[in-house]
Design a protein around this motif. Structure first.
Motif, PDB file in Angstrom:
ATOM      1  N   LEU A   1       0.846  -1.210   0.000  1.00  0.00           N
ATOM      2  CA  LEU A   1       0.000   0.000   0.000  1.00  0.00           C
ATOM      3  C   LEU A   1       0.874   1.250   0.000  1.00  0.00           C
ATOM      4  CD1 LEU A   1      -2.759  -1.045   2.555  1.00  0.00           C
ATOM      5  CD2 LEU A   1      -2.902  -0.986   0.053  1.00  0.00           C
ATOM      6  N   TYR A   2       1.945   1.236   0.776  1.00  0.00           N
ATOM      7  CA  TYR A   2       2.873   2.368   0.801  1.00  0.00           C
ATOM      8  C   TYR A   2       3.519   2.571  -0.567  1.00  0.00           C
ATOM      9  CZ  TYR A   2       7.486   4.513   1.482  1.00  0.00           C
ATOM     10  OH  TYR A   2       8.605   5.282   1.347  1.00  0.00           O
ATOM     11  N   LEU A   3       3.942   1.490  -1.177  1.00  0.00           N
ATOM     12  CA  LEU A   3       4.600   1.604  -2.478  1.00  0.00           C
ATOM     13  C   LEU A   3       3.651   2.125  -3.555  1.00  0.00           C
ATOM     14  CD1 LEU A   3       6.692  -1.695  -2.426  1.00  0.00           C
ATOM     15  CD2 LEU A   3       7.554   0.631  -2.146  1.00  0.00           C
ATOM     16  N   ILE A   4       2.408   1.705  -3.504  1.00  0.00           N
ATOM     17  CA  ILE A   4       1.431   2.145  -4.516  1.00  0.00           C
ATOM     18  C   ILE A   4       0.949   3.563  -4.235  1.00  0.00           C
ATOM     19  CG2 ILE A   4      -0.882   1.731  -5.425  1.00  0.00           C
ATOM     20  CD1 ILE A   4      -0.338  -1.293  -4.989  1.00  0.00           C
ATOM     21  N   ASP A   5       0.488   3.812  -3.010  1.00  0.00           N
ATOM     22  CA  ASP A   5      -0.137   5.101  -2.690  1.00  0.00           C
ATOM     23  C   ASP A   5       0.864   6.237  -2.506  1.00  0.00           C
ATOM     24  OD1 ASP A   5      -2.546   3.792  -2.767  1.00  0.00           O
ATOM     25  OD2 ASP A   5      -2.742   3.603  -0.585  1.00  0.00           O
ATOM     26  N   ARG A   6       1.975   6.004  -1.880  1.00  0.00           N
ATOM     27  CA  ARG A   6       2.917   7.080  -1.560  1.00  0.00           C
ATOM     28  C   ARG A   6       4.033   7.243  -2.584  1.00  0.00           C
ATOM     29  NH1 ARG A   6       0.010  10.066   1.635  1.00  0.00           N
ATOM     30  NH2 ARG A   6      -0.653   8.969   3.481  1.00  0.00           N
ATOM     31  N   LEU A   7       4.530   6.132  -3.130  1.00  0.00           N
ATOM     32  CA  LEU A   7       5.649   6.232  -4.059  1.00  0.00           C
ATOM     33  C   LEU A   7       5.224   6.125  -5.513  1.00  0.00           C
ATOM     34  CD1 LEU A   7       8.433   4.212  -2.202  1.00  0.00           C
ATOM     35  CD2 LEU A   7       7.996   6.674  -2.201  1.00  0.00           C
ATOM     36  N   GLY A   8       3.961   5.844  -5.769  1.00  0.00           N
ATOM     37  CA  GLY A   8       3.446   5.826  -7.129  1.00  0.00           C
ATOM     38  C   GLY A   8       3.812   4.595  -7.944  1.00  0.00           C
ATOM     39  N   PHE A   9       4.112   3.490  -7.285  1.00  0.00           N
ATOM     40  CA  PHE A   9       4.398   2.243  -8.001  1.00  0.00           C
ATOM     41  C   PHE A   9       3.115   1.707  -8.614  1.00  0.00           C
ATOM     42  CE2 PHE A   9       8.303   2.576  -6.010  1.00  0.00           C
ATOM     43  CZ  PHE A   9       9.109   1.455  -6.097  1.00  0.00           C
ATOM     44  N   SER A  10       3.247   0.969  -9.695  1.00  0.00           N
ATOM     45  CA  SER A  10       2.097   0.231 -10.221  1.00  0.00           C
ATOM     46  C   SER A  10       1.885  -0.970  -9.307  1.00  0.00           C
ATOM     47  CB  SER A  10       2.395  -0.246 -11.646  1.00  0.00           C
ATOM     48  OG  SER A  10       3.422  -1.223 -11.631  1.00  0.00           O
ATOM     49  N   PRO A  11       0.688  -1.565  -9.315  1.00  0.00           N
ATOM     50  CA  PRO A  11       0.484  -2.747  -8.477  1.00  0.00           C
ATOM     51  C   PRO A  11       1.493  -3.864  -8.766  1.00  0.00           C
ATOM     52  CG  PRO A  11      -1.625  -1.897  -9.185  1.00  0.00           C
ATOM     53  CD  PRO A  11      -0.575  -1.108  -9.916  1.00  0.00           C
ATOM     54  N   ALA A  12       1.823  -4.070 -10.030  1.00  0.00           N
ATOM     55  CA  ALA A  12       2.800  -5.110 -10.363  1.00  0.00           C
ATOM     56  C   ALA A  12       4.191  -4.738  -9.841  1.00  0.00           C
ATOM     57  CB  ALA A  12       2.846  -5.319 -11.874  1.00  0.00           C
ATOM     58  N   GLY A  13       4.553  -3.474  -9.938  1.00  0.00           N
ATOM     59  CA  GLY A  13       5.844  -3.025  -9.421  1.00  0.00           C
ATOM     60  C   GLY A  13       5.924  -3.133  -7.907  1.00  0.00           C
ATOM     61  N   ALA A  14       4.818  -2.830  -7.231  1.00  0.00           N
ATOM     62  CA  ALA A  14       4.784  -2.936  -5.774  1.00  0.00           C
ATOM     63  C   ALA A  14       4.937  -4.382  -5.331  1.00  0.00           C
ATOM     64  CB  ALA A  14       3.476  -2.348  -5.238  1.00  0.00           C
ATOM     65  N   VAL A  15       4.267  -5.295  -6.021  1.00  0.00           N
ATOM     66  CA  VAL A  15       4.379  -6.721  -5.681  1.00  0.00           C
ATOM     67  C   VAL A  15       5.794  -7.221  -5.962  1.00  0.00           C
ATOM     68  CG1 VAL A  15       3.575  -9.039  -6.287  1.00  0.00           C
ATOM     69  CG2 VAL A  15       1.929  -7.199  -5.920  1.00  0.00           C
ATOM     70  N   SER A  16       6.399  -6.756  -7.056  1.00  0.00           N
ATOM     71  CA  SER A  16       7.774  -7.150  -7.378  1.00  0.00           C
ATOM     72  C   SER A  16       8.747  -6.661  -6.306  1.00  0.00           C
ATOM     73  CB  SER A  16       8.191  -6.586  -8.729  1.00  0.00           C
ATOM     74  OG  SER A  16       7.427  -7.146  -9.753  1.00  0.00           O
ATOM     75  N   THR A  17       8.561  -5.440  -5.836  1.00  0.00           N
ATOM     76  CA  THR A  17       9.427  -4.900  -4.784  1.00  0.00           C
ATOM     77  C   THR A  17       9.223  -5.657  -3.484  1.00  0.00           C
ATOM     78  OG1 THR A  17       9.311  -2.746  -5.841  1.00  0.00           O
ATOM     79  CG2 THR A  17      10.075  -2.803  -3.560  1.00  0.00           C
ATOM     80  N   PHE A  18       7.973  -5.985  -3.182  1.00  0.00           N
ATOM     81  CA  PHE A  18       7.663  -6.782  -1.997  1.00  0.00           C
ATOM     82  C   PHE A  18       8.378  -8.136  -2.083  1.00  0.00           C
ATOM     83  CE2 PHE A  18       5.121  -9.860   0.328  1.00  0.00           C
ATOM     84  CZ  PHE A  18       4.863  -9.211   1.521  1.00  0.00           C
ATOM     85  N   GLU A  19       8.315  -8.762  -3.239  1.00  0.00           N
ATOM     86  CA  GLU A  19       8.958 -10.071  -3.418  1.00  0.00           C
ATOM     87  C   GLU A  19      10.482  -9.949  -3.388  1.00  0.00           C
ATOM     88  OE1 GLU A  19       7.483 -12.920  -3.223  1.00  0.00           O
ATOM     89  OE2 GLU A  19       5.536 -11.920  -3.071  1.00  0.00           O
ATOM     90  N   PHE A  20      11.020  -8.837  -3.908  1.00  0.00           N
ATOM     91  CA  PHE A  20      12.459  -8.596  -3.826  1.00  0.00           C
ATOM     92  C   PHE A  20      12.909  -8.557  -2.368  1.00  0.00           C
ATOM     93  CE2 PHE A  20      15.452  -5.115  -2.877  1.00  0.00           C
ATOM     94  CZ  PHE A  20      16.620  -5.700  -3.330  1.00  0.00           C
ATOM     95  N   SER A  21      12.184  -7.808  -1.550  1.00  0.00           N
ATOM     96  CA  SER A  21      12.576  -7.713  -0.137  1.00  0.00           C
ATOM     97  C   SER A  21      12.420  -9.052   0.573  1.00  0.00           C
ATOM     98  CB  SER A  21      11.789  -6.614   0.570  1.00  0.00           C
ATOM     99  OG  SER A  21      10.421  -6.916   0.627  1.00  0.00           O
ATOM    100  N   SER A  22      11.419  -9.828   0.177  1.00  0.00           N
ATOM    101  CA  SER A  22      11.268 -11.175   0.748  1.00  0.00           C
ATOM    102  C   SER A  22      12.422 -12.077   0.322  1.00  0.00           C
ATOM    103  CB  SER A  22       9.943 -11.802   0.296  1.00  0.00           C
ATOM    104  OG  SER A  22       8.856 -11.092   0.807  1.00  0.00           O
TER     105      SER A  22
END
Length: 182
Positions: free
Chosen positions: A93-114
């Motif tokens: 939610l932070y990546l999408i709403d605050r940083l302007g990521f697309s939903p796919a980009g936010a999920v990719s970043t989430f998976e990167f950190s995991s």
């Protein structure tokens, strides 16, 4: 503390106060008040605990006979899990709403950190076994984890995408790196 705590009738005090409650007696026992002893249902009377720091009392109560460093590790692990899963719950939610990521980009970043967090135990195990030892690994990767959390806060305040990615990498390295040691 192998015995069972009983009703106030089994708690003896040097003061003659009949209004003392069971909870008060237990608190006095845990805090090391030398005027209170707690007995078992059958068996010897426990000697009052000497005056100790709250850390030592908690350690003796929860983990009798364990070394002091064990409580530090348990507390650090509990705080680490609380903060890690706390920010992970709102990361996309932070990546999408605050940083302007697309939903796919936010999920990719989430998976990167995991991925960083789940591959870092290899580095943590190597450091602990071959280089600096278990407790220094916990200390230094714990510091890395804390710095990553602070960097994430600062990056969020400035809405910095690069800062957030670096902070997530530090958090993943710290949280995963201490896993083989605890």
């Amino acid at each position: 503390m192998g015995g069972v705590l009983q009703h106030p009738s089994s708690v003896t005090t040097e003061e003659s106060s009949s209004s003392s409650s069971f909870a008060t007696a237990v608190c006095r026992r845990l805090l090391g008040n030398n005027k209170t002893t707690i007995t078992r249902r059958s068996g010897p009377t426990y000697k009052p605990m000497m005056r100790r720091s709250p850390h030592a009392v908690l350690m003796h109560t929860l983990l009798p006979g364990a070394p002091r460093c064990v409580l530090n590790i348990v507390v650090m692990e509990a705080m680490e899990r609380f903060s890690y899963y706390g920010f992970r719950a709102i990361l996309t939610l932070y990546l999408i709403d605050r940083l302007g990521f697309s939903p796919a980009g936010a999920v990719s970043t989430f998976e990167f950190s995991s991925a960083v967090a789940y591959s870092a135990p290899v580095l943590g195990g190597w450091l602990a076994d071959a280089k600096i030892g278990k407790f220094r690994t916990i200390l230094w990767l714990g510091v890395c984890y804390a710095v990553g959390l602070w960097a994430l806060v600062v990056a969020a305040a400035h809405r910095s995408t690069a800062g957030s990615l670096v902070a997530l990498a530090l958090v993943g390295l710290g949280t995963g790196g201490i896993k083989p040691c605890v």
